[in-house]
Design a protein around this motif. Structure first.
Motif, short mmCIF file in Angstrom:
data_model
loop_
_atom_site.label_atom_id
_atom_site.label_comp_id
_atom_site.label_asym_id
_atom_site.label_seq_id
_atom_site.Cartn_x
_atom_site.Cartn_y
_atom_site.Cartn_z
N TYR A 1 1.78 6.25 10.71
CA TYR A 1 2.61 5.07 10.99
C TYR A 1 3.95 5.43 11.60
CZ TYR A 1 -0.71 2.60 7.98
OH TYR A 1 -1.85 2.05 7.45
N ILE A 2 4.47 6.63 11.27
CA ILE A 2 5.77 7.07 11.77
C ILE A 2 5.62 8.48 12.32
CG2 ILE A 2 8.21 7.44 11.22
CD1 ILE A 2 7.79 5.76 8.69
N GLY A 3 5.98 8.68 13.56
CA GLY A 3 5.83 9.99 14.19
C GLY A 3 6.96 10.92 13.83
N SER A 4 7.13 11.19 12.53
CA SER A 4 8.20 12.06 12.06
C SER A 4 7.72 12.76 10.80
CB SER A 4 9.46 11.23 11.75
OG SER A 4 10.49 12.04 11.19
N ASP A 5 8.23 13.97 10.58
CA ASP A 5 7.85 14.72 9.38
C ASP A 5 8.94 14.66 8.31
OD1 ASP A 5 9.79 16.29 10.50
OD2 ASP A 5 8.53 18.07 10.79
N ARG A 6 9.83 13.67 8.39
CA ARG A 6 10.97 13.57 7.47
C ARG A 6 10.58 13.07 6.08
NH1 ARG A 6 16.23 10.48 9.20
NH2 ARG A 6 16.78 11.32 7.15
N TYR A 7 9.42 12.42 5.94
CA TYR A 7 9.22 11.58 4.76
C TYR A 7 8.19 12.14 3.78
CZ TYR A 7 11.77 8.51 7.86
OH TYR A 7 12.72 7.99 8.70
N ALA A 8 8.49 11.95 2.50
CA ALA A 8 7.61 12.40 1.41
C ALA A 8 6.52 11.39 1.10
CB ALA A 8 8.44 12.66 0.16
N GLY A 9 6.54 10.27 1.76
CA GLY A 9 5.59 9.19 1.55
C GLY A 9 6.27 7.87 1.88
N ALA A 10 5.58 6.76 1.61
CA ALA A 10 6.14 5.46 1.97
C ALA A 10 5.40 4.35 1.24
CB ALA A 10 6.07 5.25 3.48
N LEU A 11 5.98 3.18 1.29
CA LEU A 11 5.34 1.96 0.81
C LEU A 11 5.21 1.02 2.00
CD1 LEU A 11 4.27 0.22 -1.55
CD2 LEU A 11 6.62 -0.62 -1.84
N LEU A 12 3.98 0.65 2.33
CA LEU A 12 3.71 -0.28 3.41
C LEU A 12 3.67 -1.69 2.84
CD1 LEU A 12 2.78 -1.11 6.28
CD2 LEU A 12 0.44 -0.54 5.56
N ASP A 13 4.52 -2.56 3.35
CA ASP A 13 4.54 -3.96 2.95
C ASP A 13 3.97 -4.77 4.12
OD1 ASP A 13 4.99 -6.52 2.11
OD2 ASP A 13 7.14 -6.31 1.79
N GLU B 1 0.85 -1.19 0.00
CA GLU B 1 0.00 0.00 0.00
C GLU B 1 0.89 1.24 0.00
OE1 GLU B 1 -3.24 2.29 2.90
OE2 GLU B 1 -2.73 0.19 3.29
N LEU B 2 0.64 2.14 -0.94
CA LEU B 2 1.35 3.41 -0.97
C LEU B 2 0.77 4.37 0.06
CD1 LEU B 2 1.76 3.93 -4.82
CD2 LEU B 2 3.63 3.54 -3.18
N LEU B 3 1.63 5.09 0.75
CA LEU B 3 1.21 6.06 1.76
C LEU B 3 1.69 7.44 1.36
CD1 LEU B 3 2.29 4.05 4.96
CD2 LEU B 3 0.02 4.10 3.91
N SER B 4 0.81 8.42 1.39
CA SER B 4 1.19 9.80 1.10
C SER B 4 1.98 10.38 2.26
CB SER B 4 -0.06 10.64 0.86
OG SER B 4 -0.79 10.78 2.08
N ALA B 5 2.49 11.60 2.05
CA ALA B 5 3.24 12.26 3.12
C ALA B 5 2.38 12.46 4.36
CB ALA B 5 3.77 13.61 2.62
#
Length: 427
Positions: free
Chosen positions: A165-177, A155-159
């Protein structure tokens, strides 16, 4: 003989099994001799014992002493070079066959845990976190690639979504496996060892192999004993220490560093990783982290080429952790350690034979947790006469590092500097 000990890691301190196995002090015979009691060795040994072979494992120090007992404990699918790279460089057929095996290692791990009731804090769910838009586009491509090879739990996750899922503002998005996961790696390999022994297998610790005599029946020698066997499996990976020089010329040991905090409150855990998944970012020199079974944050990253021991692991990794989670400023670090993995020039695993009856597997290049378990199954099948999948791996080119021992470390370090710069620039 003095007894060896594990590194001063969180995993060693919280190991379920601290029993020291005896060293080999006799000349014995076995169907198969396995050199190395890490994931590759124990997966091979356990698969073979399940098929009724008599198997002897020789470990130079302790079960899981190397990367198998020191890594981030994350289930990450595929290989360090993904299936599209393999298909592009080595042909569609090789890529398709490698793709069929890319997700099997995790299934092996889960079967072992279930069948042998291994207590290793196994938890489902893994996240690839994008640090910039370019990496996010690459994750979109990874999702399509893996789905084309039958892997659907993604599942693709937006910013915005990723902050659930992650308590940080570092990421532009993610892929949940959803079929990824994490566990206590030393307790997994110790559980595999206990399962192997339950099937009649024998493990000797503090039994460093000093020589292998090739022949119709190979002889594996230690300082005080020997094993004569129909087959030998060399599974020392980054810890062969000169045993098989022609294997070591093909790969380079590299170190990665890990720290573990003091136990965190439930509120702190929920703020950092509210759903409990493990995380690795998409940088070339990546960070990876997760919560332990007792609520600590395990955070790793960085690479030292040539397996040099960093002077202050905590000073190296803590700034990385605080960049992701600044609220952990002042939290105590209870454990810090390093461990070696084995990097190949093409960043693909190396499986092959020496003669007709000595098998080896090495060089997972940072993807050893799952691929080593797959390798054990593939080697078992080959010894039983079904070498089709083994030969797919063995058919991949295994190049030595240019310049030999003297130049491979600076060449690779220069490459790492280049990719680290690209990570920082987001290009």
């Amino acid at each position: 003989m003095s007894q060896s000990s594990h590194t001063t890691s969180y995993y060693a301190a919280s190991a379920n099994d601290k029993v020291q196995r005896p060293s080999l002090e006799a000349d014995i015979c076995s169907d198969i001799c396995v050199i190395g009691a890490g994931f590759t060795g124990m997966s091979s040994a356990l698969h073979l014992a399940e098929q009724g072979f008599s198997v002897t494992v020789l470990e130079g120090t302790r079960i899981g002493f190397g990367a198998s007992g020191r890594n981030g404990g994350q289930i990450v699918h595929s290989y360090s070079r993904d299936v599209d790279f393999i298909e592009k460089h080595y042909g569609q057929n090789t890529g398709q066959e490698m793709g069929k095996m890319a997700f099997e290692g995790a299934k092996v791990i889960r079967r072992f845990v279930k069948d042998y009731q291994i207590n290793c804090d196994l938890k489902d769910g893994g996240i690839f976190a994008a640090c910039n838009p370019k990496q996010m586009r690459e994750l979109e491509g990874k999702k399509k690639l893996w789905e084309s090879h039958g892997h659907q739990d993604l599942e693709l996750l937006s910013a915005t979504d990723v902050q659930n899922y992650i308590g940080s503002d570092r990421y532009a998005g993610a892929l949940l496996d959803k079929s990824g996961g994490h566990f206590h790696p030393l307790n997994l390999v110790l559980g595999e060892a206990a399962a192997f022994e339950g099937l009649g297998g024998i493990i000797y610790e503090d039994s460093k192999v000093i020589g292998i005599e090739e022949g119709e029946r190979a002889v594996v020698r230690t300082e005080k004993g020997s094993v004569t066997a129909n087959y030998v499996i060399v599974a020392g990976n980054a810890y062969l220490e000169g045993l098989v020089p022609k294997l070591q010329a093909k790969a380079m040991p590299c170190g990665t560093q890990v720290i573990t905090t003091e136990p965190l409150s439930q509120a702190q855990q929920d703020a950092l990783l509210p759903n409990g998944q493990c995380v690795e970012d998409c940088n070339y020199l990546l960070d990876y982290y997760r919560l332990s079974g007792d609520g600590r944050l395990i955070y790793g990253g960085g690479v030292t080429y040539g397996a040099r021991e960093p002077d202050k692991i905590e000073a190296l990794i803590t700034p990385k952790m605080l960049k992701t989670f600044p609220e952990l400023e002042g939290v105590r670090v209870d454990f810090a350690w390093t461990g070696n993995f084995l990097l190949t020039l093409m960043r693909l695993p190396q499986l092959g034979r020496i003669g007709s009856n000595i098998y080896y597997a090495q060089g997972y290049s940072g993807h050893g947790v799952t691929c080593s378990h797959l390798a054990g199954k593939v080697i078992c099948d080959a010894i039983q006469g079904d070498a089709k999948r083994f030969d797919v791996f063995a058919g991949l080119p295994q190049y030595p590092f240019p310049g030999g021992q003297a130049l491979r470390i600076p060449y690779t370090a220069m490459g790492a500097w280049y990719y680290n710069l690209r990570d920082k620039l987001g290009v």
